[in-house]
Motif scaffolding. Structure first.
Motif, PDB file in Angstrom:
ATOM      1  N   CYS A  73       0.869  -1.173   0.000  1.00  0.00           N
ATOM      2  CA  CYS A  73       0.000   0.000   0.000  1.00  0.00           C
ATOM      3  C   CYS A  73       0.908   1.226   0.000  1.00  0.00           C
ATOM      4  CB  CYS A  73      -0.890   0.026   1.231  1.00  0.00           C
ATOM      5  SG  CYS A  73      -1.993  -1.385   1.368  1.00  0.00           S
ATOM      6  N   VAL A  74       0.714   2.103  -0.959  1.00  0.00           N
ATOM      7  CA  VAL A  74       1.506   3.326  -1.061  1.00  0.00           C
ATOM      8  C   VAL A  74       0.570   4.501  -0.834  1.00  0.00           C
ATOM      9  CG1 VAL A  74       2.983   4.722  -2.556  1.00  0.00           C
ATOM     10  CG2 VAL A  74       3.057   2.227  -2.714  1.00  0.00           C
ATOM     11  N   MET A  75       0.992   5.414   0.020  1.00  0.00           N
ATOM     12  CA  MET A  75       0.162   6.584   0.283  1.00  0.00           C
ATOM     13  C   MET A  75       1.014   7.831   0.471  1.00  0.00           C
ATOM     14  SD  MET A  75      -0.987   5.952   4.226  1.00  0.00           S
ATOM     15  CE  MET A  75      -1.880   7.462   4.278  1.00  0.00           C
ATOM     16  N   THR A  76       0.377   8.964   0.280  1.00  0.00           N
ATOM     17  CA  THR A  76       1.028  10.253   0.488  1.00  0.00           C
ATOM     18  C   THR A  76       0.369  10.918   1.680  1.00  0.00           C
ATOM     19  OG1 THR A  76       1.478  10.468  -1.867  1.00  0.00           O
ATOM     20  CG2 THR A  76       1.563  12.486  -0.562  1.00  0.00           C
ATOM     21  N   ASN A  77       1.174  11.241   2.688  1.00  0.00           N
ATOM     22  CA  ASN A  77       0.677  11.923   3.871  1.00  0.00           C
ATOM     23  C   ASN A  77       1.852  12.695   4.464  1.00  0.00           C
ATOM     24  OD1 ASN A  77       0.001  12.548   6.619  1.00  0.00           O
ATOM     25  ND2 ASN A  77      -1.699  11.107   6.442  1.00  0.00           N
ATOM     26  N   ASP A  78       1.799  14.015   4.343  1.00  0.00           N
ATOM     27  CA  ASP A  78       2.911  14.859   4.786  1.00  0.00           C
ATOM     28  C   ASP A  78       3.188  14.718   6.287  1.00  0.00           C
ATOM     29  OD1 ASP A  78       3.308  15.775   2.230  1.00  0.00           O
ATOM     30  OD2 ASP A  78       2.143  17.598   2.497  1.00  0.00           O
ATOM     31  N   THR A  79       2.137  14.642   7.100  1.00  0.00           N
ATOM     32  CA  THR A  79       2.332  14.551   8.548  1.00  0.00           C
ATOM     33  C   THR A  79       2.958  13.220   8.934  1.00  0.00           C
ATOM     34  OG1 THR A  79       0.434  15.985   8.896  1.00  0.00           O
ATOM     35  CG2 THR A  79       1.179  14.694  10.778  1.00  0.00           C
ATOM     36  N   LEU A  80       2.400  12.121   8.429  1.00  0.00           N
ATOM     37  CA  LEU A  80       2.920  10.805   8.785  1.00  0.00           C
ATOM     38  C   LEU A  80       4.345  10.602   8.281  1.00  0.00           C
ATOM     39  CD1 LEU A  80      -0.186   8.527   8.139  1.00  0.00           C
ATOM     40  CD2 LEU A  80       0.642   9.416  10.307  1.00  0.00           C
ATOM     41  N   ALA A  81       4.624  11.051   7.068  1.00  0.00           N
ATOM     42  CA  ALA A  81       5.976  10.874   6.518  1.00  0.00           C
ATOM     43  C   ALA A  81       6.965  11.834   7.153  1.00  0.00           C
ATOM     44  CB  ALA A  81       5.958  11.062   5.004  1.00  0.00           C
ATOM     45  N   GLY A  82       6.516  13.037   7.485  1.00  0.00           N
ATOM     46  CA  GLY A  82       7.416  14.047   8.038  1.00  0.00           C
ATOM     47  C   GLY A  82       7.718  13.864   9.505  1.00  0.00           C
ATOM     48  N   GLN A  83       6.770  13.285  10.264  1.00  0.00           N
ATOM     49  CA  GLN A  83       6.963  13.109  11.707  1.00  0.00           C
ATOM     50  C   GLN A  83       6.464  11.733  12.143  1.00  0.00           C
ATOM     51  OE1 GLN A  83       4.791  16.568  13.073  1.00  0.00           O
ATOM     52  NE2 GLN A  83       6.739  17.576  13.518  1.00  0.00           N
ATOM     53  N   PRO A  84       7.102  10.669  11.678  1.00  0.00           N
ATOM     54  CA  PRO A  84       6.611   9.323  11.994  1.00  0.00           C
ATOM     55  C   PRO A  84       6.714   8.957  13.473  1.00  0.00           C
ATOM     56  CG  PRO A  84       8.736   9.207  10.913  1.00  0.00           C
ATOM     57  CD  PRO A  84       8.306  10.637  10.858  1.00  0.00           C
ATOM     58  N   PHE A  85       7.629   9.608  14.215  1.00  0.00           N
ATOM     59  CA  PHE A  85       7.793   9.317  15.644  1.00  0.00           C
ATOM     60  C   PHE A  85       7.020  10.302  16.502  1.00  0.00           C
ATOM     61  CE2 PHE A  85      11.877   7.812  13.799  1.00  0.00           C
ATOM     62  CZ  PHE A  85      11.744   6.464  14.118  1.00  0.00           C
ATOM     63  N   GLY A  86       6.274  11.189  15.890  1.00  0.00           N
ATOM     64  CA  GLY A  86       5.661  12.288  16.642  1.00  0.00           C
ATOM     65  C   GLY A  86       6.723  13.355  16.770  1.00  0.00           C
ATOM     66  N   ALA A  87       7.200  13.585  17.983  1.00  0.00           N
ATOM     67  CA  ALA A  87       8.301  14.533  18.187  1.00  0.00           C
ATOM     68  C   ALA A  87       9.579  13.951  17.589  1.00  0.00           C
ATOM     69  CB  ALA A  87       8.492  14.789  19.672  1.00  0.00           C
ATOM     70  N   GLU A  88      10.407  14.822  17.030  1.00  0.00           N
ATOM     71  CA  GLU A  88      11.650  14.363  16.409  1.00  0.00           C
ATOM     72  C   GLU A  88      12.610  13.814  17.464  1.00  0.00           C
ATOM     73  OE1 GLU A  88      15.133  16.214  13.575  1.00  0.00           O
ATOM     74  OE2 GLU A  88      13.134  17.075  13.536  1.00  0.00           O
ATOM     75  N   LEU A  89      13.189  12.672  17.160  1.00  0.00           N
ATOM     76  CA  LEU A  89      14.156  12.061  18.076  1.00  0.00           C
ATOM     77  C   LEU A  89      15.484  12.797  18.011  1.00  0.00           C
ATOM     78  CD1 LEU A  89      13.547   8.292  17.322  1.00  0.00           C
ATOM     79  CD2 LEU A  89      12.895   9.538  19.362  1.00  0.00           C
ATOM     80  N   THR A  90      16.161  12.865  19.146  1.00  0.00           N
ATOM     81  CA  THR A  90      17.475  13.495  19.181  1.00  0.00           C
ATOM     82  C   THR A  90      18.506  12.482  19.681  1.00  0.00           C
ATOM     83  OG1 THR A  90      17.259  14.266  21.460  1.00  0.00           O
ATOM     84  CG2 THR A  90      16.421  15.734  19.725  1.00  0.00           C
ATOM     85  N   THR A  91      19.765  12.740  19.353  1.00  0.00           N
ATOM     86  CA  THR A  91      20.833  11.856  19.827  1.00  0.00           C
ATOM     87  C   THR A  91      20.912  11.902  21.348  1.00  0.00           C
ATOM     88  OG1 THR A  91      22.470  13.616  19.528  1.00  0.00           O
ATOM     89  CG2 THR A  91      22.205  12.048  17.719  1.00  0.00           C
ATOM     90  N   GLU A  92      20.731  13.087  21.940  1.00  0.00           N
ATOM     91  CA  GLU A  92      20.797  13.235  23.389  1.00  0.00           C
ATOM     92  C   GLU A  92      19.712  12.395  24.062  1.00  0.00           C
ATOM     93  OE1 GLU A  92      20.727  15.890  21.264  1.00  0.00           O
ATOM     94  OE2 GLU A  92      22.854  16.413  21.419  1.00  0.00           O
TER      95      GLU A  92
END
Length: 179
Positions: free
Chosen positions: A48-67
Protein backbone atom coordinates in the motif's frame (compact mmCIF):
# COMPACT_ATOMS: atom_id res chain seq x y z
CA UNK A 1 -43.67 -56.32 3.18
CA UNK A 2 -46.39 -58.68 4.22
CA UNK A 3 -48.68 -60.35 1.71
CA UNK A 4 -51.65 -58.44 3.09
CA UNK A 5 -49.99 -55.08 2.44
CA UNK A 6 -49.10 -56.10 -1.11
CA UNK A 7 -52.71 -57.18 -1.77
CA UNK A 8 -54.03 -53.88 -0.40
CA UNK A 9 -51.73 -51.89 -2.63
CA UNK A 10 -52.70 -53.90 -5.71
CA UNK A 11 -56.42 -53.64 -4.90
CA UNK A 12 -56.21 -49.84 -4.86
CA UNK A 13 -55.13 -50.05 -8.49
CA UNK A 14 -53.22 -47.59 -10.60
CA UNK A 15 -54.69 -44.59 -8.76
CA UNK A 16 -52.54 -45.42 -5.73
CA UNK A 17 -49.38 -44.99 -7.75
CA UNK A 18 -50.78 -41.87 -9.45
CA UNK A 19 -51.65 -40.29 -6.14
CA UNK A 20 -48.19 -40.93 -4.83
CA UNK A 21 -46.61 -39.40 -7.94
CA UNK A 22 -48.98 -36.40 -7.80
CA UNK A 23 -48.21 -35.74 -4.17
CA UNK A 24 -44.49 -35.83 -4.97
CA UNK A 25 -44.99 -33.38 -7.85
CA UNK A 26 -46.86 -30.95 -5.58
CA UNK A 27 -44.13 -31.14 -2.96
CA UNK A 28 -41.54 -30.05 -5.52
CA UNK A 29 -38.12 -31.46 -6.21
CA UNK A 30 -36.23 -33.01 -3.37
CA UNK A 31 -34.36 -30.38 -1.39
CA UNK A 32 -30.69 -30.57 -0.65
CA UNK A 33 -29.32 -29.08 2.52
CA UNK A 34 -27.80 -25.63 2.01
CA UNK A 35 -24.06 -25.36 2.35
CA UNK A 36 -22.70 -23.03 4.91
CA UNK A 37 -20.26 -20.47 3.61
CA UNK A 38 -17.22 -20.06 5.76
CA UNK A 39 -15.79 -16.55 5.89
CA UNK A 40 -12.23 -16.78 4.71
CA UNK A 41 -9.73 -14.21 5.85
CA UNK A 42 -8.92 -11.69 3.16
CA UNK A 43 -5.20 -11.84 2.40
CA UNK A 44 -3.42 -8.51 2.82
CA UNK A 45 -2.57 -6.51 -0.25
CA UNK A 46 1.09 -6.77 -1.21
CA UNK A 47 2.01 -3.08 -0.92
CA UNK A 48 0.00 0.00 0.00
CA UNK A 49 1.51 3.33 -1.06
CA UNK A 50 0.16 6.58 0.28
CA UNK A 51 1.03 10.25 0.49
CA UNK A 52 0.68 11.92 3.87
CA UNK A 53 2.91 14.86 4.79
CA UNK A 54 2.33 14.55 8.55
CA UNK A 55 2.92 10.81 8.79
CA UNK A 56 5.98 10.87 6.52
CA UNK A 57 7.42 14.05 8.04
CA UNK A 58 6.96 13.11 11.71
CA UNK A 59 6.61 9.32 11.99
CA UNK A 60 7.79 9.32 15.64
CA UNK A 61 5.66 12.29 16.64
CA UNK A 62 8.30 14.53 18.19
CA UNK A 63 11.65 14.36 16.41
CA UNK A 64 14.16 12.06 18.08
CA UNK A 65 17.48 13.49 19.18
CA UNK A 66 20.83 11.86 19.83
CA UNK A 67 20.80 13.24 23.39
CA UNK A 68 17.39 11.67 24.09
CA UNK A 69 18.51 8.29 22.75
CA UNK A 70 21.82 8.37 24.64
CA UNK A 71 20.00 9.22 27.90
CA UNK A 72 17.68 6.25 27.25
CA UNK A 73 20.68 3.91 27.02
CA UNK A 74 21.63 3.97 23.33
CA UNK A 75 25.24 3.19 22.51
CA UNK A 76 27.40 4.66 19.77
CA UNK A 77 28.11 2.04 17.11
CA UNK A 78 30.17 4.15 14.71
CA UNK A 79 31.32 7.64 13.77
CA UNK A 80 32.32 8.47 10.23
CA UNK A 81 33.71 11.86 9.21
CA UNK A 82 33.02 13.45 5.83
CA UNK A 83 33.41 16.80 4.14
CA UNK A 84 30.35 19.04 4.07
CA UNK A 85 29.17 19.44 0.47
CA UNK A 86 28.00 23.04 1.02
CA UNK A 87 30.51 24.54 3.48
CA UNK A 88 34.09 24.43 2.27
CA UNK A 89 36.48 23.24 4.96
CA UNK A 90 33.71 21.97 7.28
CA UNK A 91 33.84 18.35 8.38
CA UNK A 92 30.60 16.65 9.43
CA UNK A 93 29.98 13.28 11.06
CA UNK A 94 27.64 10.36 10.45
CA UNK A 95 26.81 9.01 13.92
CA UNK A 96 25.20 5.57 14.25
CA UNK A 97 23.41 4.66 17.47
CA UNK A 98 21.93 1.35 18.62
CA UNK A 99 19.01 1.34 21.08
CA UNK A 100 17.16 -1.83 22.14
CA UNK A 101 17.80 -3.47 18.78
CA UNK A 102 16.88 -0.36 16.77
CA UNK A 103 19.44 1.52 14.70
CA UNK A 104 19.58 5.29 14.13
CA UNK A 105 21.89 7.21 11.85
CA UNK A 106 22.33 10.96 12.36
CA UNK A 107 24.03 13.53 10.16
CA UNK A 108 25.90 15.75 12.62
CA UNK A 109 26.99 19.29 11.78
CA UNK A 110 28.39 21.81 14.28
CA UNK A 111 25.01 23.57 14.57
CA UNK A 112 22.63 20.58 14.49
CA UNK A 113 22.10 16.82 14.26
CA UNK A 114 19.57 15.49 11.76
CA UNK A 115 18.08 12.02 11.65
CA UNK A 116 19.26 10.45 8.41
CA UNK A 117 17.88 6.92 8.74
CA UNK A 118 16.25 4.65 11.33
CA UNK A 119 15.53 0.94 11.24
CA UNK A 120 13.02 -0.11 13.89
CA UNK A 121 12.48 -3.75 14.81
CA UNK A 122 11.57 -3.27 18.47
CA UNK A 123 8.37 -1.26 18.90
CA UNK A 124 8.36 -1.38 22.74
CA UNK A 125 10.18 1.94 23.43
CA UNK A 126 8.00 5.06 23.48
CA UNK A 127 9.21 6.18 20.03
CA UNK A 128 8.43 2.68 18.66
CA UNK A 129 4.90 2.84 20.07
CA UNK A 130 4.35 6.25 18.46
CA UNK A 131 5.66 4.87 15.16
CA UNK A 132 3.33 1.85 15.44
CA UNK A 133 0.38 4.22 15.96
CA UNK A 134 1.45 6.15 12.86
CA UNK A 135 1.65 2.95 10.82
CA UNK A 136 -1.69 1.70 12.13
CA UNK A 137 -3.31 5.02 11.21
CA UNK A 138 -1.86 4.79 7.71
CA UNK A 139 -3.18 1.27 7.13
CA UNK A 140 -6.65 2.38 8.25
CA UNK A 141 -6.45 5.20 5.70
CA UNK A 142 -5.65 2.73 2.92
CA UNK A 143 -8.76 0.77 3.79
CA UNK A 144 -7.39 -2.52 4.98
CA UNK A 145 -4.45 -4.67 5.77
CA UNK A 146 -1.24 -4.52 3.80
CA UNK A 147 1.87 -6.71 3.85
CA UNK A 148 4.01 -3.61 3.20
CA UNK A 149 3.26 0.08 3.62
CA UNK A 150 5.09 3.00 2.02
CA UNK A 151 4.30 6.50 3.22
CA UNK A 152 5.72 9.55 1.44
CA UNK A 153 5.25 13.26 1.70
CA UNK A 154 4.01 15.38 -1.19
CA UNK A 155 7.54 16.09 -2.47
CA UNK A 156 8.43 12.39 -2.09
CA UNK A 157 11.40 13.40 0.02
CA UNK A 158 10.53 11.85 3.40
CA UNK A 159 9.80 8.13 3.34
CA UNK A 160 8.56 5.62 5.87
CA UNK A 161 8.24 1.99 4.87
CA UNK A 162 7.16 -0.96 6.96
CA UNK A 163 6.73 -4.69 6.60
CA UNK A 164 3.86 -6.25 8.51
CA UNK A 165 3.59 -9.71 10.04
CA UNK A 166 0.20 -10.94 11.28
CA UNK A 167 -1.21 -7.43 11.00
CA UNK A 168 1.50 -5.79 13.12
CA UNK A 169 4.60 -3.87 12.01
CA UNK A 170 7.67 -6.13 12.03
CA UNK A 171 10.30 -3.80 10.54
CA UNK A 172 10.04 -0.09 9.81
CA UNK A 173 12.49 2.10 7.92
CA UNK A 174 12.41 5.86 8.31
CA UNK A 175 14.34 7.96 5.80
CA UNK A 176 13.90 11.72 6.16
CA UNK A 177 15.10 13.98 3.39
CA UNK A 178 18.62 15.26 3.71
CA UNK A 179 20.50 17.32 1.16
Amino acid sequence: MSALAVCAAVSLGPEFGADTRASRAQAGPPTTPKRRTVARPVPPRATCVMTNDTLAGQPFGAELTTEELLRAGARVVSRRCLANAHEKGQTDTILTLQHQGNQFEFYCMPEQRLLRRAVITNFRPAYGQRLRQTLDASTRQTGGSCAKVQIRDTERANNVSATFSEGKPAVARVEPYLD
